[in-house]
Every structure is written in C-alpha cells, then in structure tokens.
Write a protein that holds these residues in place. Sequence first.
Motif, PDB file in Angstrom:
ATOM      1  N   GLU A   1       0.808  -0.871   0.530  1.00  0.00           N
ATOM      2  CA  GLU A   1       0.030   0.195  -0.387  1.00  0.00           C
ATOM      3  C   GLU A   1       0.672   1.525  -0.569  1.00  0.00           C
ATOM      4  O   GLU A   1       0.398   2.652  -0.661  1.00  0.00           O
ATOM      5  N   ASN A   2       1.475   1.277   0.707  1.00  0.00           N
ATOM      6  CA  ASN A   2       2.660   2.157   1.401  1.00  0.00           C
ATOM      7  C   ASN A   2       3.715   2.383  -0.310  1.00  0.00           C
ATOM      8  O   ASN A   2       4.205   3.777  -0.989  1.00  0.00           O
ATOM      9  N   MET A   3       4.016   1.761  -1.142  1.00  0.00           N
ATOM     10  CA  MET A   3       4.787   1.402  -2.305  1.00  0.00           C
ATOM     11  C   MET A   3       3.932   1.604  -3.444  1.00  0.00           C
ATOM     12  O   MET A   3       4.838   1.402  -4.512  1.00  0.00           O
ATOM     13  N   SER A   4       2.759   1.200  -3.222  1.00  0.00           N
ATOM     14  CA  SER A   4       1.974   0.992  -4.268  1.00  0.00           C
ATOM     15  C   SER A   4       2.078   2.450  -5.940  1.00  0.00           C
ATOM     16  O   SER A   4       3.077   2.429  -7.168  1.00  0.00           O
ATOM     17  N   GLY A   5       2.559   3.614  -5.871  1.00  0.00           N
ATOM     18  CA  GLY A   5       2.774   4.589  -6.030  1.00  0.00           C
ATOM     19  C   GLY A   5       4.056   4.552  -6.553  1.00  0.00           C
ATOM     20  O   GLY A   5       4.119   4.949  -8.543  1.00  0.00           O
ATOM     21  N   ILE A   6       4.949   3.760  -6.191  1.00  0.00           N
ATOM     22  CA  ILE A   6       6.046   4.233  -6.752  1.00  0.00           C
ATOM     23  C   ILE A   6       6.430   2.394  -7.695  1.00  0.00           C
ATOM     24  O   ILE A   6       7.196   2.412  -8.543  1.00  0.00           O
ATOM     25  N   ILE A   7       5.658   1.401  -7.405  1.00  0.00           N
ATOM     26  CA  ILE A   7       5.464   0.217  -8.048  1.00  0.00           C
ATOM     27  C   ILE A   7       5.399   0.815  -9.402  1.00  0.00           C
ATOM     28  O   ILE A   7       5.344   0.605 -10.815  1.00  0.00           O
ATOM     29  N   TYR A   8       4.055   1.842  -9.259  1.00  0.00           N
ATOM     30  CA  TYR A   8       3.161   1.533 -10.726  1.00  0.00           C
ATOM     31  C   TYR A   8       3.725   3.003 -11.131  1.00  0.00           C
ATOM     32  O   TYR A   8       4.356   2.457 -13.057  1.00  0.00           O
ATOM     33  N   ILE A   9       5.020   3.457 -11.139  1.00  0.00           N
ATOM     34  CA  ILE A   9       5.335   4.587 -11.747  1.00  0.00           C
ATOM     35  C   ILE A   9       6.249   3.847 -12.528  1.00  0.00           C
ATOM     36  O   ILE A   9       6.981   3.113 -14.106  1.00  0.00           O
ATOM     37  N   GLY A  10       7.113   2.545 -11.485  1.00  0.00           N
ATOM     38  CA  GLY A  10       8.287   1.590 -12.012  1.00  0.00           C
ATOM     39  C   GLY A  10       7.413   0.793 -13.623  1.00  0.00           C
ATOM     40  O   GLY A  10       8.570   0.723 -14.484  1.00  0.00           O
ATOM     41  N   GLY A  11       6.697   0.264 -13.106  1.00  0.00           N
ATOM     42  CA  GLY A  11       5.702  -0.459 -14.324  1.00  0.00           C
ATOM     43  C   GLY A  11       5.561   0.397 -15.516  1.00  0.00           C
ATOM     44  O   GLY A  11       5.856  -0.120 -16.797  1.00  0.00           O
ATOM     45  N   VAL A  12       5.350   1.846 -15.592  1.00  0.00           N
ATOM     46  CA  VAL A  12       5.170   2.512 -16.455  1.00  0.00           C
ATOM     47  C   VAL A  12       5.676   2.714 -17.236  1.00  0.00           C
ATOM     48  O   VAL A  12       6.283   2.992 -18.664  1.00  0.00           O
ATOM     49  N   LEU A  13       7.334   2.880 -16.594  1.00  0.00           N
ATOM     50  CA  LEU A  13       8.692   3.661 -16.931  1.00  0.00           C
ATOM     51  C   LEU A  13       9.315   2.304 -17.025  1.00  0.00           C
ATOM     52  O   LEU A  13       9.814   2.775 -19.057  1.00  0.00           O
ATOM     53  N   LEU A  14       9.293   0.725 -17.478  1.00  0.00           N
ATOM     54  CA  LEU A  14       9.401  -0.143 -17.986  1.00  0.00           C
ATOM     55  C   LEU A  14       8.508  -0.468 -19.261  1.00  0.00           C
ATOM     56  O   LEU A  14       9.474  -0.654 -20.473  1.00  0.00           O
ATOM     57  N   LEU A  15       7.272  -0.220 -19.554  1.00  0.00           N
ATOM     58  CA  LEU A  15       6.649  -0.353 -20.342  1.00  0.00           C
ATOM     59  C   LEU A  15       7.429   0.939 -21.643  1.00  0.00           C
ATOM     60  O   LEU A  15       7.322   0.673 -23.116  1.00  0.00           O
ATOM     61  N   ILE A  16       7.403   1.936 -21.440  1.00  0.00           N
ATOM     62  CA  ILE A  16       7.908   2.849 -22.467  1.00  0.00           C
ATOM     63  C   ILE A  16       9.533   3.134 -22.763  1.00  0.00           C
ATOM     64  O   ILE A  16       9.626   3.012 -23.498  1.00  0.00           O
TER      65      ILE A  16
END
Length: 409
Positions: free
Chosen positions: A60-75
């Motif tokens: 829950e605390n790291m969801s934002g970082i995990i989300y951004i990391g996932g999007v950056l990996l896609l890009i």
Amino acid sequence: MKWAEGIDKLGLGLYFLLCIFAIANIYSVDQKLGEKQLIFFGISLFVGLVIFVGRSKFFENMSGIIYIGGVLLLIGLFPFGKEILGQKNWYKVGSFTMQPVEFAKIGTALMLANYVSGPEFNLKNMKSLLTTLAIVGIPAVVVLAIPDVGSMLVFIAFFIALYREGLNGLLFGVGFLFAGVFLISLAVDPIWVALTIVVIIGGWIAMNYYKMSWNVISISGIAGSVLVLCGLAFGSPYILEKLPKHQRERIEVLYKGEKAFRDTSGYNLLYSKTAIGSGGLLGKGYREGSVTQGKFVPEQETDYIFCTVGEEWGFAGSAVLIFCYMVFIGRIYYLAEQQKSSFNRVFGYCFASILLMHFTINLGMVMGLFPTVGIPLPFFSYGGSSLLAFSMMTFIFFKLNYSDKNSLV
C-alpha cells in the motif's frame, strides 16, 4: 498451528494444483521447456515466500513507486525492447527475457487500490473519476502503442473492480454496444445496421416519451449517440481494411472460418480445434496426443496450451481444469468481499478480474470464439514473466488476506 490461521488453504491449494498441472502439460509439449517452467515455479515460490513474510503495508505504501516503475518499463520498450513474434514487448539480455506488461498490471492494481481506498475518493466526483481513468488509461495507452492489443484488453478488468466501488454500469453497456456494432457491421451491410440502430432508438424514445423530461441536453445526447453509432457502422469495414494484415485476418477468421486462412492466421486455430476435438471424452493419454507430439501447433506451450489439455486429457480433463479456474477466481472474489480494508478489497477485485479476463479470452481464442490476440492462460502458459507476475499477485493478495484475518481492528 496458530501462525497458519488466516492462510487460505483452498486458494493456495488450487494455485499449486494449477501450476503443477501446467508444468506437466508444458513438459508434454517440450521437455526442456517443462524443466525451465519448473525452475520458474521454484523462483515464483521463493518470491512468494518473501512477500508472505514481509509487511503487508509495504504494498500500500509503495504502490505509487511500483506503478511508476511499471509504466517506465513499458515506455522503455520503445527504445530498448526486443521484437519477438512481431511484437516489441520484451526486454532481452543474453538468454534472459522479461515482459514488463505483466508486472505493469500489478502496479496498476496496487495504485488503483491505493487511490480508491483514499478518504477523498468518490466516483460521482469528476476529479476522482478522471484520476481513476488516468491510472488505468496511461499504461493501457502505452501498451496499445507498442502495439499489444491483447494485453490492452486485459486492462478492461480494472473497470470490473471499479463497478464494485460504484462505477455506473451503463458504461459497460455502452462499451458492449460499440463493440457489437463494430463486429456486426463487418458481417452485415452497414446500411441495415444503421437502420436497425435508428429503429431501436426510435422505439425506445416512443416507449419512454412521456416518462422523460426532454431538454436540449437530452435531445442532443440521443442525436449524438445515433450519429456516432451509425458512423461506426459505416466506418467499421474501413477500420478493418486499415489494420495490419495479420490483425485483419485474425478478425476475419471469426466470420470466414479458420480453413479460409489455414496457411496464415487460421493455422494455429485449425490445429488447436483439431487437437481439442480429437481428445474425446477421456483424452488420448499423457504425451500420447498426435497433434501435440507432432508439433503441429506453433508456440503450443504458450497461448495455445489448452489444446494440449483437450487432446491428452479429453473433455473430462478440460472440464476439471475449467472448474478449478472458476473456483479459484470465485474464491478470490469471495475473499476480496470479506476484507475489512478497502485497499485489500479493491486489489482482490482487480486480481480476480485480471484472471477472469485472461481465462475468458484465452479459452475463447483457442476455441475460435475470439480473435487470436496473444493472451496467456494464467499459471498455465509457458513463460517466466507471466508465471512470476501471477504468482506475485496471488501471494500479495493472500498476504493481505492473512493480515486482514489476523487484524484486531
């Protein structure tokens, strides 16, 4: 044992059953790949154990970082991705390959759960609605641009979770309506489709004329809807013609049959249906399937792994597998609904809905009910990225459920 209280034994047992049965079927298709999948399963279990012994609040605390990391990996796929089977959706370093879209789904589910469980969230508020759509839409648009249409479709699963949280179900109806008009217009003269739309909406207006308060906005909305739907009806054949050849043929297979494209896009489907049909009631026996052992279906260990089950285990084995999936998915939905934490509930609904979309599309694809779009069967298709990602979601949710059951709140 007191520490085991709260562990969902049914769900965990079904997870192990699906993974082990999957490895056996992959081994039947290709012995070396079966052995590699066993290694991937061992890695997934190790990662799952790490998740389970960690803190549940971490996600829950790291969801934002995990989300951004996932999007950056896609890009990052655009400049650094490796093209495999016509799609540039892989990272490849030596013999190691990784498909980031599978992990982006985890980040999106966590981020959505975090935002929806916040105190200011309200789907009736335009800011909340737009933020929610952005969370789901950003990775979905990037995936579509790759292009990976199959994975993009899976992002629809998040709207099932949002429906549980109050999203207007009318949006699903609109989505199905547009999809229906598009597909029907490929098989029927668009003029007849447009006339049918006008007649149906005209009949609805006649039946509800005195029940509604008519104004400029409502009249404009209805007129606009008719124009858009009719425009889609006439534009559908044009859109189909502009698609890449392999994507166009995959849609046309639904109307003309796989035999019309037996040397191109219909080849896999033709032999997949042959394998499933030849299995009969009880199947030909493990590693006795002529289609499977003859390597007639390319990439059978991945998207078309279900036809191995149909051929070697027959209708009975296929029915048992489908039943296990239905129970497992239903169990996740049930446990999600029991959560005291709204974060846990939303993540559980996201996870179950992702499984449901993968399961439905994959089975529809191998049986000719849905175009071939490259969707793996969860836990079952060969691939380390897919197995690890689905295993991570499984253990994250079971960890959240375990903490919820042992919470004193």
